[in-house]
Design a protein around this motif. Structure first.
Motif, PDB file in Angstrom:
ATOM      1  N   UNK A 129     -25.261  -1.622 -24.813  1.00  0.00           N
ATOM      2  CA  UNK A 129     -24.743  -1.736 -23.453  1.00  0.00           C
ATOM      3  C   UNK A 129     -23.227  -1.662 -23.423  1.00  0.00           C
ATOM      4  N   UNK A 130     -22.567  -2.297 -24.384  1.00  0.00           N
ATOM      5  CA  UNK A 130     -21.109  -2.367 -24.351  1.00  0.00           C
ATOM      6  C   UNK A 130     -20.446  -1.098 -24.876  1.00  0.00           C
ATOM      7  N   UNK A 131     -21.069  -0.480 -25.854  1.00  0.00           N
ATOM      8  CA  UNK A 131     -20.449   0.685 -26.488  1.00  0.00           C
ATOM      9  C   UNK A 131     -20.766   1.989 -25.775  1.00  0.00           C
TER      10      UNK A 131
ATOM     11  N   UNK B  58     -19.061 -18.058 -29.000  1.00  0.00           N
ATOM     12  CA  UNK B  58     -18.369 -17.088 -28.149  1.00  0.00           C
ATOM     13  C   UNK B  58     -17.740 -15.977 -28.976  1.00  0.00           C
ATOM     14  N   UNK B  59     -17.398 -16.264 -30.225  1.00  0.00           N
ATOM     15  CA  UNK B  59     -16.777 -15.249 -31.068  1.00  0.00           C
ATOM     16  C   UNK B  59     -17.733 -14.112 -31.395  1.00  0.00           C
TER      17      UNK B  59
ATOM     18  N   UNK C 136     -18.963  -8.176 -31.049  1.00  0.00           N
ATOM     19  CA  UNK C 136     -19.690  -7.037 -30.488  1.00  0.00           C
ATOM     20  C   UNK C 136     -18.739  -6.137 -29.701  1.00  0.00           C
ATOM     21  N   UNK C 137     -17.827  -6.746 -28.961  1.00  0.00           N
ATOM     22  CA  UNK C 137     -16.854  -5.962 -28.193  1.00  0.00           C
ATOM     23  C   UNK C 137     -15.926  -5.178 -29.115  1.00  0.00           C
TER      24      UNK C 137
ATOM     25  N   UNK D 218     -16.153   1.982 -31.897  1.00  0.00           N
ATOM     26  CA  UNK D 218     -17.118   3.081 -31.804  1.00  0.00           C
ATOM     27  C   UNK D 218     -16.722   4.059 -30.716  1.00  0.00           C
ATOM     28  N   UNK D 219     -16.272   3.548 -29.591  1.00  0.00           N
ATOM     29  CA  UNK D 219     -15.850   4.450 -28.507  1.00  0.00           C
ATOM     30  C   UNK D 219     -14.662   5.315 -28.930  1.00  0.00           C
TER      31      UNK D 219
END
Length: 260
Positions: free
Chosen positions: A53-55, A241-242, A247-248, A254-255
């Motif tokens: 979802x994020x990438x 939270x880390x 993941x971000x 990756x982007x």
């Protein structure tokens, strides 16, 4: 999300996560941790969904064969077959065949690093990025962090040594570069790398040494140490939270490296 059995090799299942958006997508083929003894598609379902979802990448997780029933190099061969299959079937999933990377956590990061080496050595599918999360890179387990963080930080140093023993069996060479990529003679010509380490982790030194060797060989490399974290924190998204930050960071890299 689709579960698929890869043709040509009994037992390799993959799980394909397709993000929202319009194809063609970049792709990350992810190899799970677990000492090449435990773990599977379900243990890594949550972070894989989040990463896709994020990438904006298709994420393909691989259920390779495990030790002790299937010692080295079975997992490497399965990982290789899976990447070749993804490359060959790219159109079926809206994947751009020239925008494929690999990732992994722990022993899965070992497999990701090894697949990059093998792809270079055997002129395999072109890979544009490798994300290595607290990678196991040396079967000798001799780095100072194995002593400093031997007990009391989640995974224990003796557990890692036991996993290595089960994975390599009685006959495999622990210095083979496809088992211990840190011992490869040449790390040049590999795809850009994100190497993540955790502060309180027996394998921290080996991951950071591998990042240093990649950089020295001319590979664009980002080393990211997560202070206060322990081994396997990629799987702790409901608690830490880390993990979300990790993941971000993978998604951002990756982007960049798998951009059109």
């Amino acid at each position: 999300m689709h579960d698929i059995t890869v043709p040509g090799r009994a037992g390799i299942r993959v799980r394909v996560y397709v993000p929202h958006g319009e194809p063609p997508f970049a792709c990350l083929v992810h190899f799970h941790g677990g000492g090449c003894v435990t773990g599977g598609l379900d243990t890594h379902d949550r972070p894989s969904r989040d990463l896709a979802a994020r990438s904006g990448c298709v994420v393909v997780t691989v259920d390779y064969r495990k030790a002790p029933e299937h010692p080295f190099p079975a997992a490497v061969d399965d990982a290789w077959s899976a990447v070749a299959w993804v490359h060959g079937q790219a159109d079926s999933f809206g994947i751009a065949a020239d925008r494929i990377g690999v990732s992994g956590d722990s022993t899965g990061a070992n497999l990701a690093a090894v697949i990059c080496l093998r792809s270079r050595d055997e002129q395999g599918p072109p890979l544009g990025f490798q994300a290595l999360l607290y990678p196991l890179t040396d079967a000798r387990c001799e780095a100072p962090s194995y002593r400093t963080y031997a007990v009391g930080y989640g995974i224990q140093a003796d557990d890692l040594r036991r996993y290595w023993g089960l994975y390599l069996g009685a006959t495999s060479d622990p210095d083979h570069p496809y088992a211990s990529p840190l011992r490869a003679a040449d790390l040049s010509g590999l795809p850009p790398a994100l190497v993540v380490t955790a502060e309180y982790d027996p394998v921290r030194n080996d991951g950071e040494r591998y990042a240093a060797r990649l950089a020295a060989a001319g590979v664009p490399t980002t080393l990211s140490r997560y202070e206060g974290m322990i081994h396997a924190f990629y799987l702790m998204g409901g608690v830490l939270s880390r993990t979300s930050d990790l993941v971000e960071e993978i998604a951002q890299k990756a982007r960049i490296h798998l951009a059109p």
